[in-house]
Write an enzyme that holds these catalytic residues in place. Sequence first.
Site, PDB file in Angstrom:
ATOM      1  N   PHE A 198      -4.010  -2.936   5.139  1.00  0.00           N
ATOM      2  CA  PHE A 198      -2.735  -2.255   4.958  1.00  0.00           C
ATOM      3  C   PHE A 198      -2.562  -1.259   6.092  1.00  0.00           C
ATOM      4  O   PHE A 198      -3.506  -0.609   6.503  1.00  0.00           O
ATOM      5  CB  PHE A 198      -2.697  -1.551   3.602  1.00  0.00           C
ATOM      6  CG  PHE A 198      -2.427  -2.486   2.475  1.00  0.00           C
ATOM      7  CD1 PHE A 198      -1.154  -2.603   1.955  1.00  0.00           C
ATOM      8  CD2 PHE A 198      -3.436  -3.263   1.941  1.00  0.00           C
ATOM      9  CE1 PHE A 198      -0.894  -3.466   0.906  1.00  0.00           C
ATOM     10  CE2 PHE A 198      -3.192  -4.130   0.898  1.00  0.00           C
ATOM     11  CZ  PHE A 198      -1.912  -4.234   0.373  1.00  0.00           C
ATOM     12  N   CYS A 199      -1.344  -1.122   6.578  1.00  0.00           N
ATOM     13  CA  CYS A 199      -1.149  -0.399   7.820  1.00  0.00           C
ATOM     14  C   CYS A 199       0.242   0.200   7.887  1.00  0.00           C
ATOM     15  O   CYS A 199       1.137  -0.162   7.133  1.00  0.00           O
ATOM     16  CB  CYS A 199      -1.299  -1.326   9.038  1.00  0.00           C
ATOM     17  SG  CYS A 199      -2.575  -2.574   8.891  1.00  0.00           S
ATOM     18  N   THR A 200       0.406   1.104   8.836  1.00  0.00           N
ATOM     19  CA  THR A 200       1.724   1.558   9.271  1.00  0.00           C
ATOM     20  C   THR A 200       1.786   1.385  10.777  1.00  0.00           C
ATOM     21  O   THR A 200       0.894   1.834  11.492  1.00  0.00           O
ATOM     22  CB  THR A 200       1.956   3.033   8.912  1.00  0.00           C
ATOM     23  OG1 THR A 200       1.905   3.191   7.491  1.00  0.00           O
ATOM     24  CG2 THR A 200       3.318   3.496   9.424  1.00  0.00           C
ATOM     25  N   ASN A 226       4.055  -2.875   5.762  1.00  0.00           N
ATOM     26  CA  ASN A 226       3.588  -3.940   4.857  1.00  0.00           C
ATOM     27  C   ASN A 226       4.643  -4.479   3.911  1.00  0.00           C
ATOM     28  O   ASN A 226       4.317  -5.224   2.993  1.00  0.00           O
ATOM     29  CB  ASN A 226       2.370  -3.486   4.030  1.00  0.00           C
ATOM     30  CG  ASN A 226       1.239  -2.973   4.872  1.00  0.00           C
ATOM     31  OD1 ASN A 226       0.945  -1.789   4.871  1.00  0.00           O
ATOM     32  ND2 ASN A 226       0.607  -3.852   5.628  1.00  0.00           N
ATOM     33  N   ARG A 255       5.409   4.605   2.229  1.00  0.00           N
ATOM     34  CA  ARG A 255       5.037   5.251   3.489  1.00  0.00           C
ATOM     35  C   ARG A 255       6.168   5.168   4.495  1.00  0.00           C
ATOM     36  O   ARG A 255       6.206   5.920   5.458  1.00  0.00           O
ATOM     37  CB  ARG A 255       3.778   4.578   4.052  1.00  0.00           C
ATOM     38  CG  ARG A 255       2.502   4.901   3.293  1.00  0.00           C
ATOM     39  CD  ARG A 255       1.362   3.943   3.613  1.00  0.00           C
ATOM     40  NE  ARG A 255       1.547   2.653   2.987  1.00  0.00           N
ATOM     41  CZ  ARG A 255       1.520   1.489   3.643  1.00  0.00           C
ATOM     42  NH1 ARG A 255       1.338   1.467   4.951  1.00  0.00           N
ATOM     43  NH2 ARG A 255       1.689   0.351   2.990  1.00  0.00           N
TER      44      ARG A 255
END
Length: 362
Positions: A130-132, A292, A305
């Site tokens: 999971f990322c930004t 995501n 986010r």
Amino acid sequence: MGTPAIRAACHGAHLALALLLLLSLSDPWLWATAPGTPPLFNVSLDAAPELRWLPMLQHYDPDFVRAAVAQVIGDRVPQWILEMIGEIVQKVESFLPQPFTSEIRGICDYLNLSLAEGVLVNLAYEASAFCTSIVAQDSQGRIYHGRNLDYPFGNALRKLTADVQFVKNGQIVFTATTFVGYVGLWTGQSPHKFTISGDERDKGWWWENMIAALSLGHSPISWLIRKTLTESEDFEAAVYTLAKTPLIADVYYIVGGTSPQEGVVITRDRGGPADIWPLDPLNGAWFRVETNYDHWEPVPKRDDRRTPAIKALNATGQAHLSLETLFQVLSVFPVYNNYTIYTTVMSAAEPDKYMTMIRNPS
């Protein structure tokens, strides 16, 4: 991340944003602890694939790396999958993409792991990150790219995070951030050409993705990033390759270039692009944020986010955008959270400024 801990943490986002607006751009933003710089290694693409990672591996305790591999596989892989893949790998090894398979074999030989374990741990990361990611253009037309990578097993993976310069004929072909024992890439930069990050698009169980990779010849997500960094000559070529190559799983690819408007989020299905979302600074869209979730859909309140990142970018302003302020944006809660392993900021036009910080160090 879409976990109960992060979902609960997101309820504090409004307070964090209020604090954000009170902070000046020159002050540090909401860091839980001081970040640390990962080690930097060179990997020679002139060396045989089986040998090229060994100089880096010699800096790590093999027992610790094996324990991390066992932890990831034990948490992510059902026993029946492990047994089945062990048989499949032996039968189809010659059909798996090179140089990745030979590199994995060399790593496994050094660490005393089976090839099946090496392939499994490399593919296990494919659907668990999971990322930004943010790509943005400042008021002078300069392109900046930043990413947080969030992942479980932080206590181990923070100790195995490294920046790597891939070198051929004495020249840096590309720079990337990765984990020891992992031959794919989620974050990388081709100097004076483009930058790439990958964000998970959660579709299907990861072992189904792995089976697709082995049976259909589709590319793992992170292997395609590395292939693109190796082969693509410019931003447009990179976008085409990342958009069109069949994959083992859905993903978001975020790409930044060196010229104005060279920034895009590619939403990928396994077979091809579901959406191409470019920068549009002439109409006010000077940044794109990917966390995501499909950008045309609302984000779930349990894991928002996106909104804090957008508010932080707007608070920063296009005229004040830089690698430093982009790092600050990526340090705002819950964009930065307890699962964040590292933050990287980069600009292909200024490759020497590539910077990774390990977050939440113990």
